[in-house]
Write an enzyme that holds these catalytic residues in place. Structure first.
Site, mmCIF file in Angstrom:
data_model
loop_
_atom_site.group_PDB
_atom_site.id
_atom_site.type_symbol
_atom_site.label_atom_id
_atom_site.label_comp_id
_atom_site.label_asym_id
_atom_site.label_seq_id
_atom_site.Cartn_x
_atom_site.Cartn_y
_atom_site.Cartn_z
ATOM 1 N N CYS A 67 -17.036 -2.604 10.032
ATOM 2 C CA CYS A 67 -17.670 -2.548 8.885
ATOM 3 C C CYS A 67 -18.838 -3.664 8.946
ATOM 4 O O CYS A 67 -18.302 -4.863 8.882
ATOM 5 C CB CYS A 67 -16.683 -2.535 7.745
ATOM 6 S SG CYS A 67 -17.745 -2.756 6.205
ATOM 7 N N CYS A 73 -16.761 -7.830 1.745
ATOM 8 C CA CYS A 73 -15.901 -6.907 0.949
ATOM 9 C C CYS A 73 -14.508 -7.115 0.723
ATOM 10 O O CYS A 73 -13.917 -7.563 1.784
ATOM 11 C CB CYS A 73 -16.158 -5.661 1.432
ATOM 12 S SG CYS A 73 -15.409 -4.172 0.422
ATOM 13 N N CYS A 76 -11.049 -4.578 2.534
ATOM 14 C CA CYS A 76 -9.905 -4.646 3.617
ATOM 15 C C CYS A 76 -9.903 -6.182 4.060
ATOM 16 O O CYS A 76 -10.826 -6.979 3.935
ATOM 17 C CB CYS A 76 -10.806 -4.196 4.949
ATOM 18 S SG CYS A 76 -10.944 -2.095 4.655
ATOM 19 N N CYS A 156 -18.141 3.441 3.837
ATOM 20 C CA CYS A 156 -16.962 2.727 3.943
ATOM 21 C C CYS A 156 -16.198 3.345 5.265
ATOM 22 O O CYS A 156 -15.880 4.515 5.421
ATOM 23 C CB CYS A 156 -16.156 2.921 2.601
ATOM 24 S SG CYS A 156 -14.510 2.307 2.516
ATOM 25 N N TYR A 270 10.340 8.572 -10.708
ATOM 26 C CA TYR A 270 9.033 8.179 -10.612
ATOM 27 C C TYR A 270 8.521 9.146 -9.688
ATOM 28 O O TYR A 270 8.036 8.892 -8.552
ATOM 29 C CB TYR A 270 8.879 6.910 -10.040
ATOM 30 C CG TYR A 270 9.484 5.614 -10.731
ATOM 31 C CD1 TYR A 270 9.162 5.237 -11.769
ATOM 32 C CD2 TYR A 270 10.948 5.387 -10.231
ATOM 33 C CE1 TYR A 270 10.024 4.082 -12.373
ATOM 34 C CE2 TYR A 270 11.386 4.120 -10.851
ATOM 35 C CZ TYR A 270 11.079 3.652 -12.055
ATOM 36 O OH TYR A 270 11.816 2.772 -12.453
ATOM 37 N N GLU A 291 9.543 11.459 -14.306
ATOM 38 C CA GLU A 291 8.416 10.844 -14.328
ATOM 39 C C GLU A 291 7.699 10.675 -15.667
ATOM 40 O O GLU A 291 7.949 11.502 -16.566
ATOM 41 C CB GLU A 291 7.528 11.765 -13.568
ATOM 42 C CG GLU A 291 5.895 11.606 -13.575
ATOM 43 C CD GLU A 291 5.522 10.134 -13.002
ATOM 44 O OE1 GLU A 291 5.010 9.596 -13.662
ATOM 45 O OE2 GLU A 291 5.966 9.929 -12.001
ATOM 46 N N ASP A 340 10.913 5.823 -6.146
ATOM 47 C CA ASP A 340 9.456 5.137 -5.623
ATOM 48 C C ASP A 340 8.470 4.808 -6.798
ATOM 49 O O ASP A 340 7.689 5.647 -7.441
ATOM 50 C CB ASP A 340 8.747 6.736 -5.077
ATOM 51 C CG ASP A 340 7.412 6.377 -4.546
ATOM 52 O OD1 ASP A 340 6.883 5.289 -4.128
ATOM 53 O OD2 ASP A 340 6.888 7.441 -4.347
ATOM 54 N N CYS A 367 5.381 0.133 -2.373
ATOM 55 C CA CYS A 367 4.157 -0.327 -1.773
ATOM 56 C C CYS A 367 4.073 -1.852 -1.918
ATOM 57 O O CYS A 367 2.930 -2.370 -1.794
ATOM 58 C CB CYS A 367 2.792 0.251 -2.467
ATOM 59 S SG CYS A 367 2.947 0.063 -4.356
ATOM 60 N N GLU A 403 3.616 0.277 3.219
ATOM 61 C CA GLU A 403 4.531 1.199 2.435
ATOM 62 C C GLU A 403 6.010 0.844 3.066
ATOM 63 O O GLU A 403 5.943 1.144 4.362
ATOM 64 C CB GLU A 403 4.205 2.629 2.447
ATOM 65 C CG GLU A 403 4.802 3.507 1.503
ATOM 66 C CD GLU A 403 4.195 3.340 0.013
ATOM 67 O OE1 GLU A 403 4.764 4.140 -0.759
ATOM 68 O OE2 GLU A 403 3.131 2.709 -0.081
#
Length: 420
Positions: A67, A73, A76, A156, A270, A291, A340, A367, A403
């Site tokens: 990129c 940016c 990333c 992108c 979740y 949820e 999760d 995450c 993750e």
């Protein structure tokens, strides 16, 4: 002031670490082994922020970013590292985080699981723009820099080709809509909505690219190990993992871990639109998903009907409130739990509820390795539980994001701790 420094490591945010005397400098877009001239732009209590003025000597792990905006940016952080180096750094980050925050000193983390696509994988893009100025111009449309200004991003490389094809039209439409909103407000300020900045949506799904958060879209999930294929319908603005190539690998792994304890029932906490619950329903007598989002629960129920799954039910509300109502229907000794949660992780009160329930296994998908490690410390404080496996997944190449899946097993389970 400028300094010549050598980068010795990376932070959890993907920033390079260097020292001047005993003071720590954090320098984005650098690699361990780099020798750089940097300029400090912000001094904080524990460290300083610096930018690269010039690269003096390159790390052997460096590659050429794809990129042209990389380094400006903020989307990333790791394009300058080979994909192999990125994945090993992510694995080591999981190890170090669990040692530091969960107190686990003897630990084996499996090599990170990822796909073949290092670019062109991302199926969702959310560019931002600011409030229109006096000329009804919204300025750049894109992502925020390290210093939080919006950088214009017309293309992108980590997004799918379909999203990049749609992006020019969506950007132009946003500019025209902003001009119209400014005109309407000037013509009738008492009734028209005052123009503001916003975040756009480009969601690539199996039928194309949508920009409407409320549109019902479809994704087909193919599970290769079981030869099963499920269709999920959900609102484009709802949560859905954004790497279609790696998602089936993650789902199949979570199912295998939940099944390993020979549990008869699965509780998916979740649960979103029912991804894990419905994908694993074939392996359990009964599955239930909890949820907080009502629209997600409606999607999960509809997805169960779409896939002719009759042994799954879903409830909307806070996990802490709902969990107490369902545990009487499922004996902990015969149940597996999939967690999760959002990035913030689980509350201590809820984890106490979970441990009181005493499931055979807890498969924790996260995450954020830091909040996961914090929660792991609480789970492991219960002497009945140990870790059987830790496996990170690279759903977000070129970025710092990870993750990670930790499987906790009860002492009554047959699974052995830290199996390889």
């Amino acid at each position: 002031e400028e300094y010549t420094v050598e980068i010795t490591g990376l932070t959890s945010m993907g920033e390079g670490v260097a020292r001047v005397s005993d003071f720590v400098l954090l320098i984005p877009f650098t690699a361990p082994g780099d020798k750089v001239i940097v300029r400090v732009w912000r001094i904080l209590k524990q460290h300083a922020k610096a930018d690269v003025v010039r690269l003096v000597e390159s790390s052997s792990d460096r590659v050429e970013p794809k990129c042209p905006l990389f380094g400006e940016c903020g989307g990333c952080q790791l394009q300058h590292l080979s994909i192999e180096t990125q994945r090993e750094w992510k694995r080591k980050h999981v190890i170090e985080t669990l040692k530091r925050l969960a107190g686990i000193q003897t630990i084996y983390v499996h090599p990170i699981i990822g796909g073949d696509l290092a670019y062109g994988y991302r199926s969702k893009l959310t560019p931002h723009y600011d409030t229109p100025n006096e000329e009804a111009d919204i300025g750049p449309i894109g992502f925020r820099t390290q210093r939080m200004r919006i950088l214009d991003v017309p293309h992108c490389p980590i997004a799918t080709d379909e999203i990049n094809t749609a992006l020019p039209f969506v950007r132009e439409q946003a500019r025209e809509n902003a001009k119209l909103a400014v005109k309407n407000y000037r013509d009738d300020p008492n009734h028209a909505r005052k123009p503001r900045g916003a975040t756009l949506l480009l969601r690539h799904h199996q039928n194309g690219v949508t920009t409407n958060h409320k549109e019902i879209i479809s994704e087909t999930l193919k599970l290769h190990s079981t030869k099963k294929e499920l269709t999920f319908h959900f609102q484009a603005g709802d949560f859905w993992q954004n790497n279609p190539q790696v998602l089936p690998m993650l789902v199949e792994y979570v199912i295998s871990q939940a099944r390993a304890s020979s549990a008869r029932f699965l509780i998916d906490l979740y649960c979103g639109g029912g991804l894990f619950a419905l994908s694993s329903a074939w392996a359990f007598e009964q599955v239930v998903g909890l949820e907080i989002s009502e629209t997600n629960v409606q999607s999960a129920r509809a997805n169960a009907r779409t896939n002719n799954i009759t042994n799954a039910k879903f409830e909307a509300g806070r996990a802490e409130d709902l969990f107490a109502n369902i545990v009487d229907s499922f004996p902990g000794s015969a149940s597996a739990v999939v967690l999760d949660p959002p990035r913030a992780g689980c509350s201590p009160d809820f984890l106490c509820q979970l441990l009181d329930f005493g499931p055979q296994s807890i498969v924790y998908v996260s995450c954020d390795p830091a909040t996961q490690a914090r929660d792991a410390a609480i789970i492991l404080a219960d002497s009945r539980y140990s870790i059987s496996k830790i496996s990170p997944f690279d759903l977000f190449p070129q970025t710092r994001h990870i993750e990670n899946v930790i499987t906790f097993v009860s002492s009554s389970s047959a699974a052995s701790p830290f199996s390889e």
